[in-house]
Design a protein around this motif. Structure first.
Motif, mmCIF file in Angstrom:
data_model
loop_
_atom_site.group_PDB
_atom_site.id
_atom_site.type_symbol
_atom_site.label_atom_id
_atom_site.label_comp_id
_atom_site.label_asym_id
_atom_site.label_seq_id
_atom_site.Cartn_x
_atom_site.Cartn_y
_atom_site.Cartn_z
ATOM 1 N N HIS A 99 52.272 42.782 48.328
ATOM 2 C CA HIS A 99 52.370 41.772 47.274
ATOM 3 C C HIS A 99 52.301 42.476 45.918
ATOM 4 O O HIS A 99 51.402 43.273 45.677
ATOM 5 N N PRO A 100 53.238 42.212 44.994
ATOM 6 C CA PRO A 100 53.281 42.995 43.754
ATOM 7 C C PRO A 100 52.122 42.736 42.819
ATOM 8 O O PRO A 100 51.618 43.656 42.167
ATOM 9 N N GLY A 101 51.670 41.500 42.703
ATOM 10 C CA GLY A 101 50.592 41.193 41.777
ATOM 11 C C GLY A 101 50.996 41.415 40.327
ATOM 12 O O GLY A 101 52.163 41.612 40.000
ATOM 13 N N ARG A 102 49.997 41.380 39.432
ATOM 14 C CA ARG A 102 50.242 41.552 38.007
ATOM 15 C C ARG A 102 50.113 43.013 37.607
ATOM 16 O O ARG A 102 49.650 43.851 38.388
ATOM 17 N N GLU A 103 50.483 43.287 36.350
ATOM 18 C CA GLU A 103 50.366 44.640 35.803
ATOM 19 C C GLU A 103 49.305 44.725 34.707
ATOM 20 O O GLU A 103 49.302 45.668 33.925
ATOM 21 N N ASP A 104 48.394 43.765 34.645
ATOM 22 C CA ASP A 104 47.306 43.822 33.678
ATOM 23 C C ASP A 104 46.357 44.971 34.013
ATOM 24 O O ASP A 104 46.337 45.475 35.144
ATOM 25 N N ALA A 105 45.540 45.366 33.039
ATOM 26 C CA ALA A 105 44.551 46.413 33.291
ATOM 27 C C ALA A 105 43.481 45.944 34.266
ATOM 28 O O ALA A 105 43.020 46.699 35.126
ATOM 29 N N VAL A 106 43.061 44.679 34.134
ATOM 30 C CA VAL A 106 42.043 44.113 35.020
ATOM 31 C C VAL A 106 42.374 42.658 35.297
ATOM 32 O O VAL A 106 43.073 41.990 34.524
ATOM 33 N N GLY A 107 41.865 42.152 36.397
ATOM 34 C CA GLY A 107 41.893 40.734 36.685
ATOM 35 C C GLY A 107 40.559 40.104 36.298
ATOM 36 O O GLY A 107 39.658 40.783 35.802
ATOM 37 N N ARG A 108 40.447 38.816 36.530
ATOM 38 C CA ARG A 108 39.160 38.159 36.299
ATOM 39 C C ARG A 108 38.177 38.616 37.373
ATOM 40 O O ARG A 108 38.504 38.646 38.561
ATOM 41 N N PHE A 109 36.959 38.945 36.966
ATOM 42 C CA PHE A 109 35.939 39.451 37.885
ATOM 43 C C PHE A 109 34.606 38.906 37.394
ATOM 44 O O PHE A 109 34.084 39.357 36.377
ATOM 45 N N THR A 110 34.095 37.881 38.081
ATOM 46 C CA THR A 110 32.847 37.259 37.656
ATOM 47 C C THR A 110 31.857 37.226 38.814
ATOM 48 O O THR A 110 32.238 37.237 39.987
ATOM 49 N N VAL A 111 30.575 37.153 38.447
ATOM 50 C CA VAL A 111 29.493 36.998 39.417
ATOM 51 C C VAL A 111 28.569 35.901 38.912
ATOM 52 O O VAL A 111 28.160 35.905 37.745
ATOM 53 N N ALA A 112 28.243 34.938 39.786
ATOM 54 C CA ALA A 112 27.327 33.854 39.440
ATOM 55 C C ALA A 112 26.188 33.816 40.448
ATOM 56 O O ALA A 112 26.314 34.290 41.584
ATOM 57 N N HIS A 113 25.080 33.241 40.026
ATOM 58 C CA HIS A 113 23.937 32.958 40.882
ATOM 59 C C HIS A 113 23.648 31.467 40.780
ATOM 60 O O HIS A 113 24.093 30.806 39.813
ATOM 61 N N PRO A 114 22.944 30.886 41.734
ATOM 62 C CA PRO A 114 22.708 29.437 41.672
ATOM 63 C C PRO A 114 22.097 29.017 40.336
ATOM 64 O O PRO A 114 21.127 29.607 39.858
ATOM 65 N N GLY A 115 22.692 28.025 39.716
ATOM 66 C CA GLY A 115 22.183 27.508 38.458
ATOM 67 C C GLY A 115 22.587 28.295 37.237
ATOM 68 O O GLY A 115 22.139 27.989 36.122
ATOM 69 N N THR A 116 23.454 29.306 37.397
ATOM 70 C CA THR A 116 23.890 30.103 36.251
ATOM 71 C C THR A 116 25.398 30.022 36.107
ATOM 72 O O THR A 116 26.124 29.788 37.079
ATOM 73 N N ALA A 117 25.866 30.238 34.904
ATOM 74 C CA ALA A 117 27.307 30.299 34.665
ATOM 75 C C ALA A 117 27.848 31.632 35.166
ATOM 76 O O ALA A 117 27.123 32.632 35.209
ATOM 77 N N PRO A 118 29.107 31.685 35.561
ATOM 78 C CA PRO A 118 29.700 32.962 35.982
ATOM 79 C C PRO A 118 29.613 34.004 34.876
ATOM 80 O O PRO A 118 29.917 33.725 33.709
ATOM 81 N N LEU A 119 29.207 35.207 35.246
ATOM 82 C CA LEU A 119 29.060 36.296 34.289
ATOM 83 C C LEU A 119 30.243 37.249 34.431
ATOM 84 O O LEU A 119 30.412 37.895 35.469
ATOM 85 N N PRO A 120 31.106 37.355 33.416
ATOM 86 C CA PRO A 120 32.233 38.297 33.492
ATOM 87 C C PRO A 120 31.743 39.728 33.645
ATOM 88 O O PRO A 120 30.798 40.153 32.948
ATOM 89 N N GLN A 121 32.403 40.484 34.506
ATOM 90 C CA GLN A 121 32.036 41.883 34.729
ATOM 91 C C GLN A 121 32.849 42.838 33.855
ATOM 92 O O GLN A 121 32.555 44.037 33.834
ATOM 93 N N TYR A 122 33.863 42.317 33.175
ATOM 94 C CA TYR A 122 34.646 43.117 32.245
ATOM 95 C C TYR A 122 34.525 42.528 30.844
ATOM 96 O O TYR A 122 34.482 41.305 30.677
ATOM 97 N N ALA A 123 34.475 43.407 29.866
ATOM 98 C CA ALA A 123 34.421 42.953 28.472
ATOM 99 C C ALA A 123 35.719 42.258 28.106
ATOM 100 O O ALA A 123 36.810 42.646 28.553
ATOM 101 N N ALA A 124 35.613 41.219 27.286
ATOM 102 C CA ALA A 124 36.813 40.523 26.821
ATOM 103 C C ALA A 124 37.618 41.439 25.933
ATOM 104 O O ALA A 124 37.082 42.225 25.152
#
Length: 280
Positions: free
Chosen positions: A254-279
């Motif tokens: 599958h070719p996918g995109r050519e961006d440097a990174v995709g979305r990569f988040t981690v959440a815990h119960p009761g918390t908002a998803p935390l991005p693992q890459y800087a915007a």
């Protein structure tokens, strides 16, 4: 090749979150996706009941990945997420140049969240990597990842393994196709696992996406035979060992995109998803 220059193998994975599950699938459909030589199979699906075989789904979060340069300096990859779909296979003497048969996995799909990890995996091991988005949830009772691309959901993988953690070490053998040859790679692993057998241990829900459709063609069972969750996981990934030629190119990746990174988040119960890459 990375922004720091050429990578010198092996890669060392010092801190990894892992959740794995094992599912039944059509042995005939899996066999059709495996490499052949002269029309004869080099790898065979592990035999199961009723024409079925085993396919594993692994969710990884690689938090610390390093290698040692020629000058002795330590270099690192950016953290990344990965979802692997691997067919359980048996490699006989024809595949291994007359060596003893071995069991392991043939990698069918391997989306990742960074172009750096994608390119390295394609060049060094011929792995079917493509850039994707991954949203992880860590909870006391489960670990989950939602895999997607451009808003389309590929799959959701949920593992509910728990209980006492058992320490184990050893190696995993993986096969892939690089430059028209079968490549065998032995990964050494040190881990502590929580395990849970049975249908409630894990589940895979497929979405609306070409890769999800490919998994449907394998007749992958949604419920798992068993699941494992690592509370500690360290591994070493060396260069692979080239084996014999295979017929034609591997299945299209599958070719996918050519961006440097995709979305990569981690959440815990009761918390908002935390991005693992800087915007950026």
């Amino acid at each position: 090749m990375t922004e720091q220059g050429p990578v010198r193998l092996p890669l060392r994975y010092h801190d990894t979150a892992v959740a794995s599950s094992y599912h039944l699938a059509s042995a005939a459909a899996v066999a059709a996706a495996l490499p052949r030589r002269g029309g004869q199979p080099l790898l065979r699906p592990l035999p199961g009941p009723g024409g079925r075989t085993v396919v594993a789904v692994h969710a990884f979060r690689y938090r610390t990945v390093t290698w040692t340069g020629p000058d002795g300096a330590t270099h690192s990859l950016a953290p990344y997420g990965e979802v692997g779909v691997t067919a359980g296979v048996l490699a006989g003497p024809a595949a291994r140049g007359g060596g003893r048969p071995a069991t392991g996995g043939f990698v069918l799909q391997l989306p990742v969240t960074s172009r750096e990890a994608r390119d390295l995996g394609r060049v060094e091991w011929g792995l079917p990597k493509w850039l994707a988005d991954m949203d992880f949830l860590d909870a006391p009772d489960r670990q989950e990842v939602r895999l997607g691309e451009d808003g389309a959901e590929v799959l959701t993988h949920t593992v509910r393994a728990g209980g006492p953690a058992l320490r184990g070490s050893g190696s995993r053998t993986l096969w892939s196709v690089r430059d028209g040859r079968l490549l065998e790679t032995t990964v050494t692993v040190l881990a502590r696992w929580q395990a849970r057998p049975g249908r409630g241990a894990a589940a895979v829900v497929l979405g609306a996406h070409p890769v999800a459709d490919a998994l449907r063609r394998l007749d992958l069972s949604p419920a798992a035979l068993a699941a494992f969750r690592a509370v500690e996981y360290r591994s070493t990934l060396p260069a692979g060992r080239p084996l014999g030629l295979v017929d034609g190119p591997p299945s299209p990746v599958h070719p996918g995109r050519e961006d440097a990174v995709g979305r990569f988040t981690v959440a815990h119960p009761g918390t908002a998803p935390l991005p693992q890459y800087a915007a950026g």
